[in-house]
Design an enzyme around this catalytic site. Structure first.
Site, PDB file in Angstrom:
ATOM      1  N   TYR A   1      28.177  20.209  15.156  1.00  0.00           N
ATOM      2  CA  TYR A   1      28.963  21.501  14.792  1.00  0.00           C
ATOM      3  C   TYR A   1      28.560  22.698  15.514  1.00  0.00           C
ATOM      4  CZ  TYR A   1      30.328  24.993  11.376  1.00  0.00           C
ATOM      5  OH  TYR A   1      31.128  26.235  10.940  1.00  0.00           O
TER       6      TYR A   1
ATOM      7  N   LYS B   1      31.248  24.828  17.950  1.00  0.00           N
ATOM      8  CA  LYS B   1      31.342  26.263  17.608  1.00  0.00           C
ATOM      9  C   LYS B   1      31.138  27.098  19.100  1.00  0.00           C
ATOM     10  CE  LYS B   1      33.307  26.119  13.599  1.00  0.00           C
ATOM     11  NZ  LYS B   1      34.504  26.337  13.437  1.00  0.00           N
TER      12      LYS B   1
END
Length: 310
Positions: free
Chosen positions: A164, A168
């Site tokens: 993640y 991002k």
């Protein structure tokens, strides 16, 4: 000379937006806020019931919306979203790439599938949607807005979120790159860094009770709204509306956070210091330079606020 009414620059009347992952939480808040500002919205989600519910709520309030049920990541889904915007509403002005999955594991326990799913949904999904949107907007010839949704995990790192955090961070880099590539077409590209109470933040022990209280309708304490920049999903939505509007026409390549009462502008990576060594560097010379002063400028991982409290 006529004066535009207050708020006119942030209205989106006549514009068309796509919001991925708009069935619940933050994505739903973005879609509803864009519609309230006047935009027609293509509501995308993997779950049919939530996508239909968001689109129905927009229509019930007098807005225009259509649901597209599909998983982001593939070029086919991205093209379907753009084609739906143009086919149903005649144009595309705003692409909000919000959708993505979570598979939290520490590095030594993270499987290939855990990694691939998160990268495919968040990073590849934003890439394919951004690419399809850029083609349509350039052909339309009237500029546009691409808004990527980042996370503090991508700014600072996050324990147990290799996939993640990498996705991002990649979104911020893509936005900066696209802001350069699409500038001549008057297409702005920015990253929103939201911080809000959601099912995701509910998994953080420090916020579990605040989230439960929030679900029960209790107000979010002021300390959380400011010091932790935590509010409702609806608190983040005004930033998406502003970035979609004419008011932000000169803003591109930025990472901007909003949560609770706090608006944050994030810095771009920069060089902290350079040193030159005649004839190049040996391992010993590097060691001397590091312990001779560079080490005092090294930046530890994690947000500054957490480091200062440690």
């Amino acid at each position: 000379m006529s004066v535009a009414p207050a708020g006119a620059a942030t209205r989106l009347d006549g514009q068309v937006a796509v919001v991925t992952g708009a069935g619940r939480s933050l994505g739903r808040a973005y879609a509803l806020a864009l519609a309230e500002a006047g935009a027609a919205v293509v509501v995308n989600d993997l779950d049919r019931s939530t996508a239909d519910a968001t689109a129905a709520q927009i229509r019930a309030s007098g807005g225009r919306a259509v649901a597209v049920v599909a998983a982001v990541g593939s070029a086919a889904t991205a093209q379907e979203l753009v084609d739906t915007a143009v086919g149903d509403f005649g144009r595309l002005d705003v692409m909000v790439a919000n959708a993505g999955a979570l598979r939290d594991r520490v590095l030594w326990k993270m499987s290939d599938d855990d990694f691939d799913l998160v990268i495919s949904s968040h990073l590849r999904g934003a890439f394919t949607c951004g690419r399809a949107a850029s083609v349509a907007m350039r052909e339309q010839g009237e500029g546009g807005r691409i808004i990527l949704i980042g996370s503090p995990a991508g700014q600072f790192g996050s324990f147990g979120q290799t996939n993640y955090a990498a996705a991002k961070a990649g979104l911020v880099a893509m936005a900066r790159t696209w802001s350069l590539e699409l500038a001549r077409a008057n297409i702005t590209v920015n990253t929103v860094i939201p911080t809000a109470l959601s099912p995701m933040t509910a998994t953080i022990p420090a916020y579990a009770q605040v989230y439960e209280d929030f679900l029960q309708g209790r107000p979010i304490p002021a300390a959380y709204r400011r010091e932790h920049a935590l509010g409702s999903p609806e608190d983040v939505a005004p930033l998406v509306v502003w970035l979609a509007s004419q008011a932000s026409a000169g803003v591109t390549g930025q990472a901007i956070g909003l949560g609770g009462d706090r608006l944050t502008l994030y810095s771009h990576p920069d060089v902290l210091r350079t040193l030159d060594h005649d004839g190049g560097w040996s391992p010993e010379a590097i060691d001397g330079a590091w312990h001779g002063g560079l080490d005092r400028q090294a930046q530890p991982s994690g947000p500054r606020s957490a480091r200062e409290k440690a």
